[in-house]
Scaffold this motif. Structure first.
Motif, PDB file in Angstrom:
ATOM      1  N   GLU A  48       0.832  -1.207   0.000  1.00  0.00           N
ATOM      2  CA  GLU A  48       0.000   0.000   0.000  1.00  0.00           C
ATOM      3  C   GLU A  48       0.867   1.257   0.000  1.00  0.00           C
ATOM      4  OE1 GLU A  48      -0.383  -2.596   2.161  1.00  0.00           O
ATOM      5  OE2 GLU A  48      -2.175  -3.435   1.233  1.00  0.00           O
ATOM      6  N   GLY A  49       1.951   1.224   0.775  1.00  0.00           N
ATOM      7  CA  GLY A  49       2.879   2.355   0.800  1.00  0.00           C
ATOM      8  C   GLY A  49       3.571   2.535  -0.541  1.00  0.00           C
ATOM      9  N   LEU A  50       3.911   1.421  -1.182  1.00  0.00           N
ATOM     10  CA  LEU A  50       4.528   1.485  -2.504  1.00  0.00           C
ATOM     11  C   LEU A  50       3.561   2.106  -3.506  1.00  0.00           C
ATOM     12  CD1 LEU A  50       6.776   0.823  -4.564  1.00  0.00           C
ATOM     13  CD2 LEU A  50       5.756  -1.461  -4.781  1.00  0.00           C
ATOM     14  N   ALA A  51       2.300   1.684  -3.464  1.00  0.00           N
ATOM     15  CA  ALA A  51       1.298   2.225  -4.385  1.00  0.00           C
ATOM     16  C   ALA A  51       1.131   3.730  -4.167  1.00  0.00           C
ATOM     17  CB  ALA A  51      -0.032   1.514  -4.204  1.00  0.00           C
ATOM     18  N   LYS A  52       1.102   4.152  -2.914  1.00  0.00           N
ATOM     19  CA  LYS A  52       0.961   5.586  -2.613  1.00  0.00           C
ATOM     20  C   LYS A  52       2.176   6.360  -3.110  1.00  0.00           C
ATOM     21  CE  LYS A  52       0.197   8.745   1.234  1.00  0.00           C
ATOM     22  NZ  LYS A  52       0.057   8.878   2.689  1.00  0.00           N
ATOM     23  N   HIS A  53       3.356   5.787  -2.901  1.00  0.00           N
ATOM     24  CA  HIS A  53       4.596   6.423  -3.360  1.00  0.00           C
ATOM     25  C   HIS A  53       4.601   6.573  -4.885  1.00  0.00           C
ATOM     26  CE1 HIS A  53       8.906   7.257  -3.673  1.00  0.00           C
ATOM     27  NE2 HIS A  53       8.947   6.321  -4.610  1.00  0.00           N
ATOM     28  N   VAL A  54       4.223   5.502  -5.585  1.00  0.00           N
ATOM     29  CA  VAL A  54       4.191   5.527  -7.051  1.00  0.00           C
ATOM     30  C   VAL A  54       3.180   6.561  -7.536  1.00  0.00           C
ATOM     31  CG1 VAL A  54       3.542   4.175  -9.096  1.00  0.00           C
ATOM     32  CG2 VAL A  54       5.051   3.186  -7.374  1.00  0.00           C
ATOM     33  N   GLN A  55       2.016   6.593  -6.902  1.00  0.00           N
ATOM     34  CA  GLN A  55       0.988   7.555  -7.300  1.00  0.00           C
ATOM     35  C   GLN A  55       1.467   8.991  -7.089  1.00  0.00           C
ATOM     36  OE1 GLN A  55      -2.768   7.093  -5.304  1.00  0.00           O
ATOM     37  NE2 GLN A  55      -3.804   8.455  -6.733  1.00  0.00           N
ATOM     38  N   MET A  56       2.129   9.259  -5.968  1.00  0.00           N
ATOM     39  CA  MET A  56       2.624  10.616  -5.702  1.00  0.00           C
ATOM     40  C   MET A  56       3.700  11.014  -6.704  1.00  0.00           C
ATOM     41  SD  MET A  56       2.531  10.866  -1.483  1.00  0.00           S
ATOM     42  CE  MET A  56       4.270  10.981  -1.443  1.00  0.00           C
TER      43      MET A  56
ATOM     44  N   ALA B  19       4.816  14.270 -11.712  1.00  0.00           N
ATOM     45  CA  ALA B  19       5.164  14.352 -13.138  1.00  0.00           C
ATOM     46  C   ALA B  19       3.992  14.888 -13.956  1.00  0.00           C
ATOM     47  CB  ALA B  19       5.591  12.986 -13.655  1.00  0.00           C
ATOM     48  N   ILE B  20       2.779  14.458 -13.612  1.00  0.00           N
ATOM     49  CA  ILE B  20       1.586  14.939 -14.324  1.00  0.00           C
ATOM     50  C   ILE B  20       1.420  16.440 -14.118  1.00  0.00           C
ATOM     51  CG2 ILE B  20      -0.947  14.853 -14.348  1.00  0.00           C
ATOM     52  CD1 ILE B  20      -0.637  11.824 -13.603  1.00  0.00           C
ATOM     53  N   ASP B  21       1.611  16.890 -12.898  1.00  0.00           N
ATOM     54  CA  ASP B  21       1.458  18.313 -12.579  1.00  0.00           C
ATOM     55  C   ASP B  21       2.536  19.177 -13.224  1.00  0.00           C
ATOM     56  OD1 ASP B  21      -0.747  17.617 -11.062  1.00  0.00           O
ATOM     57  OD2 ASP B  21       0.335  17.695  -9.144  1.00  0.00           O
ATOM     58  N   SER B  22       3.654  18.570 -13.601  1.00  0.00           N
ATOM     59  CA  SER B  22       4.758  19.343 -14.159  1.00  0.00           C
ATOM     60  C   SER B  22       4.623  19.622 -15.654  1.00  0.00           C
ATOM     61  CB  SER B  22       6.085  18.633 -13.895  1.00  0.00           C
ATOM     62  OG  SER B  22       6.199  17.483 -14.710  1.00  0.00           O
ATOM     63  N   VAL B  23       3.683  18.958 -16.319  1.00  0.00           N
ATOM     64  CA  VAL B  23       3.511  19.183 -17.757  1.00  0.00           C
ATOM     65  C   VAL B  23       2.285  20.052 -18.006  1.00  0.00           C
ATOM     66  CG1 VAL B  23       4.702  17.084 -18.443  1.00  0.00           C
ATOM     67  CG2 VAL B  23       2.246  17.012 -18.061  1.00  0.00           C
TER      68      VAL B  23
ATOM     69  N   ALA C  77       0.243  15.383 -22.924  1.00  0.00           N
ATOM     70  CA  ALA C  77       1.287  14.927 -22.006  1.00  0.00           C
ATOM     71  C   ALA C  77       0.683  14.460 -20.686  1.00  0.00           C
ATOM     72  CB  ALA C  77       2.303  16.035 -21.769  1.00  0.00           C
ATOM     73  N   LYS C  78      -0.298  15.190 -20.191  1.00  0.00           N
ATOM     74  CA  LYS C  78      -0.974  14.791 -18.951  1.00  0.00           C
ATOM     75  C   LYS C  78      -1.651  13.434 -19.121  1.00  0.00           C
ATOM     76  CE  LYS C  78      -1.914  19.406 -17.090  1.00  0.00           C
ATOM     77  NZ  LYS C  78      -1.219  19.388 -15.823  1.00  0.00           N
ATOM     78  N   ALA C  79      -2.280  13.230 -20.273  1.00  0.00           N
ATOM     79  CA  ALA C  79      -2.959  11.961 -20.542  1.00  0.00           C
ATOM     80  C   ALA C  79      -1.959  10.805 -20.610  1.00  0.00           C
ATOM     81  CB  ALA C  79      -3.749  12.053 -21.840  1.00  0.00           C
ATOM     82  N   GLN C  80      -0.807  11.036 -21.239  1.00  0.00           N
ATOM     83  CA  GLN C  80       0.223   9.991 -21.335  1.00  0.00           C
ATOM     84  C   GLN C  80       0.746   9.620 -19.952  1.00  0.00           C
ATOM     85  OE1 GLN C  80       2.973  11.908 -24.009  1.00  0.00           O
ATOM     86  NE2 GLN C  80       2.248  10.728 -25.774  1.00  0.00           N
ATOM     87  N   LYS C  81       1.010  10.620 -19.143  1.00  0.00           N
ATOM     88  CA  LYS C  81       1.543  10.365 -17.804  1.00  0.00           C
ATOM     89  C   LYS C  81       0.484   9.737 -16.896  1.00  0.00           C
ATOM     90  CE  LYS C  81       5.250  13.703 -18.101  1.00  0.00           C
ATOM     91  NZ  LYS C  81       6.286  12.707 -18.290  1.00  0.00           N
ATOM     92  N   THR C  82      -0.780  10.115 -17.092  1.00  0.00           N
ATOM     93  CA  THR C  82      -1.863   9.503 -16.320  1.00  0.00           C
ATOM     94  C   THR C  82      -2.016   8.038 -16.685  1.00  0.00           C
ATOM     95  OG1 THR C  82      -3.015  11.626 -16.129  1.00  0.00           O
ATOM     96  CG2 THR C  82      -4.337   9.637 -15.792  1.00  0.00           C
TER      97      THR C  82
END
Length: 93
Positions: free
Chosen positions: A40-48, A53-57, A62-67
């Motif tokens: 669960e912690g790994l999933a949260k880390h990956v999502q964050m 990265a999504i917020d940076s584009v 680009a947002k769709a690709q990263k999502t």
């Protein structure tokens, strides 16, 4: 427990398809903070990390690709939860 060849194949097969940097960074982060790594912690880390990265584009493409990449990684974690839990169990202290 001694790992058999099939156990090793399952454990390391679960990592295939997931960015190794996510796993390494999460394990190191949990050890530094004195926490035991969990799926669960790994999933949260990956999502964050993906959300950052999504917020940076700027473009929607680009947002769709990263999502899509984030959703793929989270699905992989969910699908391989048992094997990843066994892998993370080895890092508990």
């Amino acid at each position: 427990k001694i790992l058999t060849g099939s156990d090793k194949h399952a454990l390391f097969g679960a990592m295939h398809g997931l960015d190794q940097d996510h796993i390494t960074t999460y394990i190191n982060k949990s050890v530094v903070h004195g926490e035991s790594p969990t799926v669960e912690g790994l999933a949260k880390h990956v999502q964050m990390r993906h959300q950052k990265a999504i917020d940076s584009v700027k473009t929607e493409k680009a947002k769709a690709q990263k999502t899509t990449a984030m959703q793929g990684d989270l699905a992989h974690i969910k699908q391989n939860k048992k094997q990843l839990a066994a892998l993370l169990q080895m890092h508990q202290h």
